[in-house]
Design a protein around this motif. Structure first.
Motif, mmCIF file in Angstrom:
data_model
loop_
_atom_site.group_PDB
_atom_site.id
_atom_site.type_symbol
_atom_site.label_atom_id
_atom_site.label_comp_id
_atom_site.label_asym_id
_atom_site.label_seq_id
_atom_site.Cartn_x
_atom_site.Cartn_y
_atom_site.Cartn_z
ATOM 1 N N TYR A 259 0.812 -1.219 0.000
ATOM 2 C CA TYR A 259 0.000 0.000 0.000
ATOM 3 C C TYR A 259 0.846 1.271 0.000
ATOM 4 O O TYR A 259 0.298 2.370 -0.165
ATOM 5 C CB TYR A 259 -0.907 0.045 1.237
ATOM 6 N N THR A 260 2.157 1.148 0.181
ATOM 7 C CA THR A 260 2.997 2.319 0.434
ATOM 8 C C THR A 260 4.016 2.607 -0.655
ATOM 9 O O THR A 260 4.729 3.602 -0.560
ATOM 10 C CB THR A 260 3.747 2.141 1.765
ATOM 11 N N ASP B 66 5.588 1.887 -5.055
ATOM 12 C CA ASP B 66 5.289 1.603 -6.455
ATOM 13 C C ASP B 66 5.697 0.205 -6.888
ATOM 14 O O ASP B 66 5.299 -0.242 -7.973
ATOM 15 C CB ASP B 66 6.009 2.609 -7.359
ATOM 16 N N SER C 186 0.800 -0.201 -5.486
ATOM 17 C CA SER C 186 -0.075 0.955 -5.301
ATOM 18 C C SER C 186 0.481 2.100 -6.126
ATOM 19 O O SER C 186 1.605 2.044 -6.631
ATOM 20 C CB SER C 186 -0.190 1.350 -3.825
ATOM 21 N N VAL C 187 -0.321 3.148 -6.278
ATOM 22 C CA VAL C 187 0.064 4.280 -7.110
ATOM 23 C C VAL C 187 -0.564 5.544 -6.532
ATOM 24 O O VAL C 187 -1.676 5.502 -5.984
ATOM 25 C CB VAL C 187 -0.386 4.056 -8.577
ATOM 26 N N VAL C 188 0.158 6.647 -6.612
ATOM 27 C CA VAL C 188 -0.378 7.928 -6.160
ATOM 28 C C VAL C 188 -1.427 8.397 -7.164
ATOM 29 O O VAL C 188 -1.136 8.560 -8.351
ATOM 30 C CB VAL C 188 0.734 8.983 -6.015
ATOM 31 N N ARG D 188 -2.354 10.776 -1.717
ATOM 32 C CA ARG D 188 -3.138 9.550 -1.512
ATOM 33 C C ARG D 188 -2.793 8.506 -2.557
ATOM 34 O O ARG D 188 -2.726 8.794 -3.756
ATOM 35 C CB ARG D 188 -4.640 9.869 -1.551
ATOM 36 N N ARG D 189 -2.609 7.290 -2.087
ATOM 37 C CA ARG D 189 -2.309 6.167 -2.966
ATOM 38 C C ARG D 189 -3.530 5.249 -3.053
ATOM 39 O O ARG D 189 -4.340 5.173 -2.122
ATOM 40 C CB ARG D 189 -1.114 5.357 -2.463
ATOM 41 N N SER E 238 -4.483 1.161 -3.910
ATOM 42 C CA SER E 238 -3.935 -0.184 -4.062
ATOM 43 C C SER E 238 -4.376 -0.776 -5.397
ATOM 44 O O SER E 238 -5.516 -0.576 -5.842
ATOM 45 C CB SER E 238 -4.424 -1.079 -2.918
ATOM 46 N N ARG F 209 -1.907 -0.120 -12.482
ATOM 47 C CA ARG F 209 -1.241 1.089 -11.971
ATOM 48 C C ARG F 209 -1.248 2.183 -13.043
ATOM 49 O O ARG F 209 -1.528 3.354 -12.757
ATOM 50 C CB ARG F 209 0.203 0.788 -11.569
ATOM 51 N N ASP G 166 -3.180 5.832 -12.717
ATOM 52 C CA ASP G 166 -2.343 7.027 -12.829
ATOM 53 C C ASP G 166 -2.837 7.903 -13.974
ATOM 54 O O ASP G 166 -3.068 9.109 -13.806
ATOM 55 C CB ASP G 166 -0.891 6.580 -13.060
#
Length: 641
Positions: free
Chosen positions: A252-253, A255, A304-306, A313-314, A316, A336, A340
């Motif tokens: 979750y944190t 790339d 996960s991706v911002v 915020r990302r 999952s 992802r 994005d």
């Protein structure tokens, strides 16, 4: 680019005003909503807008290879309407598998089963009979023991069971120990401000219409089964062994794409808690549905991706699949990229949910935070399908579209985003080629009157080719034509205005049309009428070309070409005029759909455009790009020698 005399005058004059005000057909039910103040003719929710809401706690038991799915639920249903509800409508979607169900096509014995059986039903704690369920279809009226007053609520408790379908389509068995279960629970149908209770039959063709509800979903499965579902997994340490719960939390944190668990690890008892039965609990608030998949041998990847740069915020991104599916080894990468791109480009709204999971099945079908996608040998096509299904996160799940009646409001947008992200992925030429092949060619080259039914036609009245055309390719072309006409900046403003007003609510087409008009500051009704309310199709032609030599001030002469263009099919489509000169050179001039408002008869059927050719013409042609002309044989002009 050559001078576009008329086009310049057109832009300067603001043709929406010169063309004059127009009106759209408005159904009586929508006019009544305007009178009640639940909706507004400027496209906003009205001051009296309301929608109902439910809180669901669902427990489902599954133990493959046993196909019996057993569940219980309690529903707190809130009547936010001004009406006293004396009946309630339940949706029983899995009854589509009953032999007597109303279906759009034939099905074999592997699809058929007895449907859902209601084991118990209670209102506010009082048991009540559920009679005659052998005759239940995909929805059912029930008279409430006590009418539900405005701004009051009722507690509904339901127990049920059904057999997972051997043939997996949108839901059912993927293999003997892998199921994808959607529409698995009885739910209260939508009661809305303009149409009342939604009691449209589900026929396995048109899609869905659901309220925004809060969900707690408990799925009880034997050890060594992993569950993937809509929402946030609660207390992963209760169902996963520490190393795997840790890998999931870490995903979750960052790339990096990680393998959470392999089939061998799951089969070897290393992944899930080794209790006889594990309860996987998921929560999701203000969402239109929940779905889930389960398996004892699917690989599990995550990253996960911002999606929101302002907050960091990302979201999952996960995938669950048979390890032999080569394309799925890249599915988290595809997911992802989709989140994005969609968040930062089109629609350019931060992905509104905490996760998405792509589960290998047979449907090519979207659900909130889930997709049930086939595996393909061609990884490019696999990404194409995944991007389309993930694009549905915005329409219909962020915007509560009535897909079963106005599918063009969700499928048309997903098809549009599919083309725009494809342009970024593959380049303009390949994206155009694919879009024409999959979304336009069949429609435009088929002369059947079924292809020309207006897009606005309620899609529960359509089937087959007319449904597919009106839900996917034709409205997507309409949206792209509007984008071409308004330009990216204004189109984005209009789209975001519409989405800001209506996310988490139930917009209908008139809310969309009038929100765009309002945000653009223009009367675009001529355009909406032309594209969405007419029998028009794609076909333009060069009628004649007149070359003129004009002597300018100072004695300088220039060559102009006055081109008479006829709109045979009637759709206000954009086009390029490509000029070819006797010296071998060429130039192109682009005309947006607004050029058709220059028609003196205000029918959008003929227009004369004058171009500064500059040199002697050898020929010219109309290039329509993705707006595939039904008859391109009349799109060229050749100078007489």
């Amino acid at each position: 680019m050559p001078k576009l005399f008329f086009a310049v005058l057109l832009a300067a004059a603001g043709m929406n005003l010169a063309y004059g005000q127009s009106s759209l057909y408005t159904p009586r039910e929508v006019k009544i909503a305007y009178k009640k103040g639940t909706r507004s003719p400027d496209g906003r929710p009205g001051p009296n807008y309301w929608q109902n809401h439910g809180r669901y706690e669902i427990t489902i038991n599954a133990a493959p290879p046993d196909r019996l799915i057993r569940g219980t639920e309690n529903i707190s249903y809130f009547n936010n309407s001004p009406d006293t509800l004396r009946v309630i409508v339940f949706r029983l979607t899995v009854n589509i598998h009953k032999p007597g169900a109303v279906r759009s096509g034939k099905e074999d014995s592997t699809y058929l089963n007895p449907g859902v059986h209601i084991d118990s039903y209670a209102e506010n704690g009082q048991q009540r009979p559920w009679r005659g369920q052998d005759n239940d279809g995909t929805w059912r009226f029930l008279r409430l023991a006590t009418p539900l007053a405005p701004h009051d609520s009722v507690r509904l408790d339901v127990g049920w069971h059904y057999l997972a379908s051997l043939k997996s389509n949108r839901e059912g068995m993927i293999d003997s120990t892998t199921y994808f279960l959607a529409y698995a629970y009885p739910r209260v149908a939508v009661y809305d401000d303009y149409n009342g209770w939604d009691h449209m039959d589900f026929t396995d063709e048109q899609e869905f219409y659901n309220d925004f509800n809060d969900y707690i979903l408990h799925v009880n499965v034997p050890k060594n089964f992993v569950v993937w579902a809509t929402g946030d997994l609660q207390d992963p340490n209760d169902v996963l062994q520490p190393a795997y719960a840790g890998k999931l939390a870490a995903s979750y944190t960052h790339d990096d794409i990680v393998r959470i668990a392999s089939p061998a690890e799951i089969f070897g008892g290393k992944v899930t808690a080794q209790k006889p039965v594990n309860t996987w609990t998921w929560t999701a608030n203000n969402i239109t549905d929940v779905a889930f998949g389960l398996s004892d041998h699917f690989a599990w990847d995550a990253s996960s991706v911002v999606v929101d740069d302002a907050t960091g915020r990302r979201a999952s991104v996960q995938s669950a699949y048979n390890d032999t599916a080569k394309d799925f080894h890249h599915m988290v990468e595809y997911g992802r990229h989709a989140l994005d791109w969609l968040s930062h480009n089109w629609p350019g709204v931060a992905y509104p949910f905490p996760k998405t999971t792509v589960f290998q099945g047979y449907a090519g079908m979207e659900y909130p935070m889930m997709a049930n996608d086939e595996t393909y040998e061609d990884p490019v096509f696999a990404r194409f399908v995944a991007e389309h299904e993930i694009a549905h996160s915005y329409f219909p799940f962020y915007m509560g579209i009535n897909e079963s009646r106005y599918g063009f409001m969700d499928e048309g947008w997903a098809t549009t985003f599919e083309y725009l992200i494809g342009t970024a992925d593959l380049g303009p030429e390949k994206a155009m080629e694919d879009y024409k092949e999959f979304r336009v060619n069949y429609y435009t080259y088929d002369p059947s009157s079924l292809e020309d039914i207006p897009i606005i036609t309620p899609e529960d009245a359509l089937k087959g080719v007319s449904y597919g055309t009106n839900a996917y390719g034709k409205p997507s072309l309409g949206y792209l034509a509007a984008k071409d006409m308004l330009g990216d900046e204004l189109f984005r403003k209009c789209l975001h205005t519409y989405m800001d007003r209506w996310h988490g609510k139930h917009p209908i087409p008139w809310d969309f049309f009038y929100s765009f008009n309002d945000a653009a500051g223009q009367d675009l009704n001529w355009f909406w009428s032309n594209w969405f309310f007419s029998n028009n199709y794609l076909d333009i032609a060069v009628d004649s070309v007149h070359e003129m030599t004009i002597r300018m001030q100072g004695g300088v002469s220039t060559k102009n070409a006055a081109i008479d263009i006829r709109n045979v099919g009637g759709l206000a489509m954009p086009f390029d005029v490509v000029l070819h000169y006797t010296d071998g050179g060429s130039k192109a001039a682009h005309f947006t759909p607004r050029v058709w408002t220059m028609d003196k008869q205000q029918q959008h059927t003929t227009v004369i455009v004058t171009l500064d050719a500059g040199k002697t013409l050898a020929s010219l042609e109309l290039n329509t790009g993705i707006f595939v002309d039904a008859d391109s044989s009349n799109n060229k002009w050749q100078a007489q020698k």
